[in-house]
Write an enzyme that holds these catalytic residues in place. Structure first.
Site, PDB file in Angstrom:
ATOM      1  N   HIS A  34       0.868  -1.185   0.000  1.00  0.00           N
ATOM      2  CA  HIS A  34       0.000   0.000   0.000  1.00  0.00           C
ATOM      3  C   HIS A  34       0.901   1.231   0.000  1.00  0.00           C
ATOM      4  O   HIS A  34       1.778   1.356   0.860  1.00  0.00           O
ATOM      5  CB  HIS A  34      -0.899  -0.010   1.233  1.00  0.00           C
ATOM      6  CG  HIS A  34      -1.902   1.096   1.281  1.00  0.00           C
ATOM      7  ND1 HIS A  34      -3.054   1.095   0.520  1.00  0.00           N
ATOM      8  CD2 HIS A  34      -1.937   2.240   2.002  1.00  0.00           C
ATOM      9  CE1 HIS A  34      -3.742   2.195   0.780  1.00  0.00           C
ATOM     10  NE2 HIS A  34      -3.092   2.907   1.677  1.00  0.00           N
ATOM     11  N   ASP A  36       1.015   5.230   0.117  1.00  0.00           N
ATOM     12  CA  ASP A  36       0.262   6.442   0.440  1.00  0.00           C
ATOM     13  C   ASP A  36       0.913   7.691  -0.139  1.00  0.00           C
ATOM     14  O   ASP A  36       2.048   8.005   0.213  1.00  0.00           O
ATOM     15  CB  ASP A  36       0.165   6.611   1.962  1.00  0.00           C
ATOM     16  CG  ASP A  36      -0.747   5.582   2.600  1.00  0.00           C
ATOM     17  OD1 ASP A  36      -0.279   4.867   3.513  1.00  0.00           O
ATOM     18  OD2 ASP A  36      -1.902   5.484   2.155  1.00  0.00           O
ATOM     19  N   MET A  38       0.581  11.704  -0.387  1.00  0.00           N
ATOM     20  CA  MET A  38      -0.082  12.850   0.253  1.00  0.00           C
ATOM     21  C   MET A  38       0.525  14.141  -0.295  1.00  0.00           C
ATOM     22  O   MET A  38       1.734  14.219  -0.452  1.00  0.00           O
ATOM     23  CB  MET A  38       0.098  12.780   1.770  1.00  0.00           C
ATOM     24  CG  MET A  38      -0.426  11.480   2.382  1.00  0.00           C
ATOM     25  SD  MET A  38      -0.133  11.408   4.160  1.00  0.00           S
ATOM     26  CE  MET A  38      -0.642   9.718   4.527  1.00  0.00           C
ATOM     27  N   HIS A  67      -2.540   4.808  -3.100  1.00  0.00           N
ATOM     28  CA  HIS A  67      -3.649   5.542  -2.462  1.00  0.00           C
ATOM     29  C   HIS A  67      -3.356   7.035  -2.567  1.00  0.00           C
ATOM     30  O   HIS A  67      -2.519   7.561  -1.843  1.00  0.00           O
ATOM     31  CB  HIS A  67      -3.745   5.091  -0.993  1.00  0.00           C
ATOM     32  CG  HIS A  67      -4.786   5.790  -0.187  1.00  0.00           C
ATOM     33  ND1 HIS A  67      -4.813   5.724   1.193  1.00  0.00           N
ATOM     34  CD2 HIS A  67      -5.817   6.603  -0.541  1.00  0.00           C
ATOM     35  CE1 HIS A  67      -5.826   6.461   1.635  1.00  0.00           C
ATOM     36  NE2 HIS A  67      -6.449   6.999   0.614  1.00  0.00           N
ATOM     37  N   MET A 138     -11.871   4.498   4.644  1.00  0.00           N
ATOM     38  CA  MET A 138     -10.897   4.937   5.619  1.00  0.00           C
ATOM     39  C   MET A 138     -11.406   4.621   7.025  1.00  0.00           C
ATOM     40  O   MET A 138     -12.560   4.927   7.350  1.00  0.00           O
ATOM     41  CB  MET A 138     -10.624   6.446   5.518  1.00  0.00           C
ATOM     42  CG  MET A 138      -9.968   6.892   4.240  1.00  0.00           C
ATOM     43  SD  MET A 138      -8.320   6.242   3.971  1.00  0.00           S
ATOM     44  CE  MET A 138      -7.442   6.632   5.465  1.00  0.00           C
ATOM     45  N   PHE A 144      -2.114  10.490   8.313  1.00  0.00           N
ATOM     46  CA  PHE A 144      -1.007   9.994   9.144  1.00  0.00           C
ATOM     47  C   PHE A 144      -1.174   8.517   9.452  1.00  0.00           C
ATOM     48  O   PHE A 144      -2.304   8.025   9.596  1.00  0.00           O
ATOM     49  CB  PHE A 144      -0.955  10.776  10.455  1.00  0.00           C
ATOM     50  CG  PHE A 144      -0.736  12.254  10.266  1.00  0.00           C
ATOM     51  CD1 PHE A 144      -1.817  13.118  10.165  1.00  0.00           C
ATOM     52  CD2 PHE A 144       0.544  12.760  10.131  1.00  0.00           C
ATOM     53  CE1 PHE A 144      -1.636  14.474   9.941  1.00  0.00           C
ATOM     54  CE2 PHE A 144       0.750  14.117   9.906  1.00  0.00           C
ATOM     55  CZ  PHE A 144      -0.332  14.979   9.805  1.00  0.00           C
ATOM     56  N   GLY A 145      -0.048   7.802   9.593  1.00  0.00           N
ATOM     57  CA  GLY A 145      -0.091   6.439  10.099  1.00  0.00           C
ATOM     58  C   GLY A 145      -0.140   6.483  11.617  1.00  0.00           C
ATOM     59  O   GLY A 145      -0.058   7.566  12.213  1.00  0.00           O
ATOM     60  N   GLY A 146      -0.329   5.322  12.249  1.00  0.00           N
ATOM     61  CA  GLY A 146      -0.254   5.232  13.706  1.00  0.00           C
ATOM     62  C   GLY A 146      -1.458   5.777  14.461  1.00  0.00           C
ATOM     63  O   GLY A 146      -1.373   6.001  15.678  1.00  0.00           O
ATOM     64  N   ASP A 176      -8.549   0.936   5.705  1.00  0.00           N
ATOM     65  CA  ASP A 176      -7.240   1.573   5.823  1.00  0.00           C
ATOM     66  C   ASP A 176      -7.150   2.474   7.050  1.00  0.00           C
ATOM     67  O   ASP A 176      -7.853   3.468   7.134  1.00  0.00           O
ATOM     68  CB  ASP A 176      -7.004   2.407   4.550  1.00  0.00           C
ATOM     69  CG  ASP A 176      -5.634   3.047   4.502  1.00  0.00           C
ATOM     70  OD1 ASP A 176      -5.424   3.879   3.606  1.00  0.00           O
ATOM     71  OD2 ASP A 176      -4.786   2.702   5.337  1.00  0.00           O
ATOM     72  N   GLY A 198       0.037  -0.527   8.458  1.00  0.00           N
ATOM     73  CA  GLY A 198       1.344   0.135   8.428  1.00  0.00           C
ATOM     74  C   GLY A 198       2.124  -0.170   9.690  1.00  0.00           C
ATOM     75  O   GLY A 198       3.011  -1.035   9.717  1.00  0.00           O
TER      76      GLY A 198
HETATM   77  C1  DX5 Z   1      -3.426   7.217   6.388  1.00  0.00           C
HETATM   78  C2  DX5 Z   1      -3.011   6.222   5.342  1.00  0.00           C
HETATM   79  C3  DX5 Z   1      -2.842   4.812   5.876  1.00  0.00           C
HETATM   80  C4  DX5 Z   1      -1.817   4.683   6.979  1.00  0.00           C
HETATM   81  C5  DX5 Z   1      -1.970   3.332   7.647  1.00  0.00           C
HETATM   82  O1  DX5 Z   1      -3.867   8.372   5.797  1.00  0.00           O
HETATM   83  O2  DX5 Z   1      -3.945   6.196   4.272  1.00  0.00           O
HETATM   84  O3  DX5 Z   1      -2.540   3.941   4.813  1.00  0.00           O
HETATM   85  O4  DX5 Z   1      -0.559   4.828   6.478  1.00  0.00           O
HETATM   86  O5  DX5 Z   1      -1.080   3.241   8.717  1.00  0.00           O
HETATM   87  P1  DX5 Z   1      -1.500   2.547  10.093  1.00  0.00           P
HETATM   88  O6  DX5 Z   1      -1.747   1.096   9.783  1.00  0.00           O
HETATM   89  O7  DX5 Z   1      -0.287   2.742  10.946  1.00  0.00           O
HETATM   90  O8  DX5 Z   1      -2.704   3.227  10.612  1.00  0.00           O
HETATM   91 ZN    ZN Z   2      -3.629   4.590   2.774  1.00  0.00          ZN
END
Ligand code: DX5
Ligand code: ZN
Length: 248
Positions: A34, A36, A38, A67, A138, A144-146, A176, A198
């Site tokens: 995947h 990402d 941005m 994405h 979503m 953001f991840g995490g 996601d 992630g």
């Molecule tokens: C957030 C992204 C996700 C994110 C997932 O905007 O689209 O793909 O990176 O990361 P985790 O699994 O850490 O939430």
């Molecule tokens: Zn994503």
């Protein structure tokens, strides 16, 4: 029943060892990667562009699930396809015309997906469902991840499963954000098939085990949902005497 596929999200990888983390994901049993993207406008964060995707393409055979969290996806379709995208998913909340952008992507030999922010209802993609290969729901605010998984998004997943059945559509359902070996239980039960992960994958030392744990828990939750048929030849267990041993 669609198979559960695990899509590690590369923005959780260690970018100073990107090539090594790509290899870890591929050898660890990932089904796709995947990616990402941005733009700092559609979401309050910036990741990378087609050149990094192209650089990663040289080092893995994993399909790229791109994405696009960008305001104007249409003008970048060619660049991401040529960089090696196998599926390009963009947000229905973007500034471009949706059907034109879908057609731009399907013009190439590339799968197309539509993504929905948590606050966007499924009705926003009605009319496009026959034209897409992937519906990304979503489960966190994009950017953001995490972040923490939003269980209330499972109603939207169940609704998508129902609409797909009623309409005879072919799209995969992807979730996601915030997915890990615990929250995958809800997601799989609701009907999600592609699980983006992630933090719960790339932050783990044993990445292969992390992916296996996700897969095992998804399978367990589905087995729990669809228990095997009872064998009529096996007598029911007597709760008063579960061992069935004669009481002497
Ligand atoms: C957030 C992204 C996700 C994110 C997932 O905007 O689209 O793909 O990176 O990361 P985790 O699994 O850490 O939430
Ligand atoms: Zn994503």
């Amino acid at each position: 029943m669609y198979p559960i596929r695990i899509a590690p999200s590369i923005i959780a990888a260690d970018f100073s060892y990107l090539r090594a983390d790509l290899a870890r994901a591929e050898q660890g049993g990932a089904d796709m990667l995947h990616v990402d993207i941005m733009d700092g406008h559609f979401v309050p964060n910036i990741t990378f562009g087609p050149d990094i995707v192209k650089a990663m393409r040289k080092h893995t055979k994993l399909p790229f699930d791109v994405h696009l969290m960008i305001s104007k996806p249409r003008k970048f379709v060619t660049a991401f396809f040529e960089a090696g995208a196998n599926c390009i998913t963009f947000h229905v909340e973007c500034e471009d015309q949706i059907r034109t952008t879908i057609d731009e992507i399907t013009y190439y030999d590339c799968k197309v997906g539509l993504a929905l922010k948590p606050e966007t209802p499924l009705s926003a993609v009605k009319g496009q469902l026959r034209a897409i290969d992937r519906l990304l729901i979503m489960t966190v605010k994009p950017g953001f991840g995490g972040q923490k998984f939003m269980p209330d998004m499972m109603a939207k997943v169940r609704e998508a499963v129902e609409i797909r059945k009623q309409g005879g559509f072919k799209f995969d359902i992807e979730v996601d954000g915030g997915l890990n070996k615990y929250t995958i239980w809800d997601a799989a039960r609701a009907g999600a098939e592609i699980i983006v992960a992630g933090t719960s994958v790339f932050k783990e030392v044993d990445l292969a085990k992390a992916i296996q744990d996700l897969r095992d828990n998804a399978r367990e939750s589905l087995a729990y949902l669809n228990p095997p048929p009872v064998d009529p030849d096996i007598p029911p267990v007597d709760p008063a005497n579960p061992s069935g041993e004669p009481d002497i």
